[in-house]
Enzyme design. Sequence first.
Site, short mmCIF file in Angstrom:
data_model
loop_
_atom_site.label_atom_id
_atom_site.label_comp_id
_atom_site.label_asym_id
_atom_site.label_seq_id
_atom_site.Cartn_x
_atom_site.Cartn_y
_atom_site.Cartn_z
N CYS A 1 -16.66 1.58 0.53
CA CYS A 1 -15.49 0.69 0.76
C CYS A 1 -14.88 0.74 2.33
O CYS A 1 -14.10 -0.12 2.66
CB CYS A 1 -14.35 0.98 -0.05
N ARG B 1 -13.67 -8.71 1.43
CA ARG B 1 -12.33 -8.60 1.13
C ARG B 1 -11.61 -9.82 1.64
O ARG B 1 -10.47 -10.11 0.80
CB ARG B 1 -11.87 -7.44 2.12
N GLN C 1 -10.21 -4.00 -3.65
CA GLN C 1 -11.58 -3.53 -3.03
C GLN C 1 -12.47 -3.80 -4.31
O GLN C 1 -13.79 -4.32 -3.87
CB GLN C 1 -11.21 -2.19 -2.97
N HIS D 1 -7.50 0.67 -6.42
CA HIS D 1 -7.72 -0.34 -5.49
C HIS D 1 -8.22 -1.73 -5.90
O HIS D 1 -9.35 -1.77 -5.71
CB HIS D 1 -8.51 0.48 -4.30
N ARG E 1 1.08 -1.19 -0.09
CA ARG E 1 0.12 -0.23 -0.01
C ARG E 1 1.00 1.33 0.04
O ARG E 1 1.61 1.41 1.14
CB ARG E 1 -0.97 0.02 1.31
N ASP F 1 -17.44 6.94 -1.50
CA ASP F 1 -16.03 6.81 -0.68
C ASP F 1 -15.92 8.11 -0.52
O ASP F 1 -16.52 9.34 -0.52
CB ASP F 1 -15.02 6.21 -1.72
#
Length: 318
Positions: free
Chosen positions: A275, A303, A144, A141, A114, A235
């Site tokens: 998310c 996830r 996700q 992402h 990340r 988001d």
Amino acid sequence: MPSSPIGLASKLSTFSNNDFLSSSDLKSDQVLALFELAKELKTGNRRIDLGNRVLGLIFKKASTRTRVSFQVAMARLGGQTVDLNPQNTQLGRGEPIKDTARVLSRYCDALAIRTFSQQELEEYAEWSTIPVINALTDLEHPCQALADYLTIQEKFGKLKGINLTYIGDGNNVANSLMLCGSMLGVNVKICSPKGFEADSHIAEKAESLSEFGSKISICNNPLKAVKEAQVIYTDVWASMGQEEEHIKRKEIFEKYKVDQKLIGLADDEVIVLHCLPAHRGEEITEEALESQSDHVFNQAENRLHVQQALLAVQLGGL
Ligand code: CP
Ligand code: NVA
């Protein structure tokens, strides 16, 4: 009944040992096979033991879901993770990525990273001899998006022809939703204030990946954009690294808040996804989030299942 291990393996074997840097690294039939595997792992219909494999976690930004779901996924596959926090490694003191990547490739079996720039992630991938996974960059992402579309498939029993409208900042999450959704036959609309639209190159790439007649569009009017939406997605308005813009963005994005009124304009069967982490009172109201909490927390749970499936494939467990 579990799918035939040979059927799934033949669709997914080409992804063994591959990097997952972008949603576009997987093809639509591979994503669908990955979802089958994820559902079998989720229901306990299949167990995969990779045996003492190690996933290295390099996280330059905060994380709850991504970090913990990777840790638990590896534990369930019989392996473990090592935390390679840049503050505690020589990375924080300037050791080059090309050296770090080659060293870590001698100890670990895969890396989940990340970081801020996609270019940095690509540099790790270039120098690593083990699979590298995008655990979020400023551009994408992709893990996700896999969990999001698995959640939508579970809810509606299909993906082709589903209308998803994303309301808010045209960010990393929006980019991966376009790329992954397009290849799965989902019509993806990204609705943002002027100047905060999703990356036009990614939108063009998503269009070029379109399967089953899916349409990708970028727009600015949230009231129009949610008409016929079966999924409304949102988001945060300021992503990690954009904290200094938070106050300014709160004013600009005010009309892009997901609330009961906006949800009421969508399809009767609409669900809302986020998310997480959510900023209640900003991109989504408390009432909207809590009324949709089953979907949002199923999404968070998924996830774990998609990443477990992904690791099983990348580490040759099929
Ligand atoms: N959705 C998501 O990636 O959450 P974390 O930042 O907690 O990992
Ligand atoms: N767009 C958000 C997603 C967090 C999971 C960010 O990058 O901070």
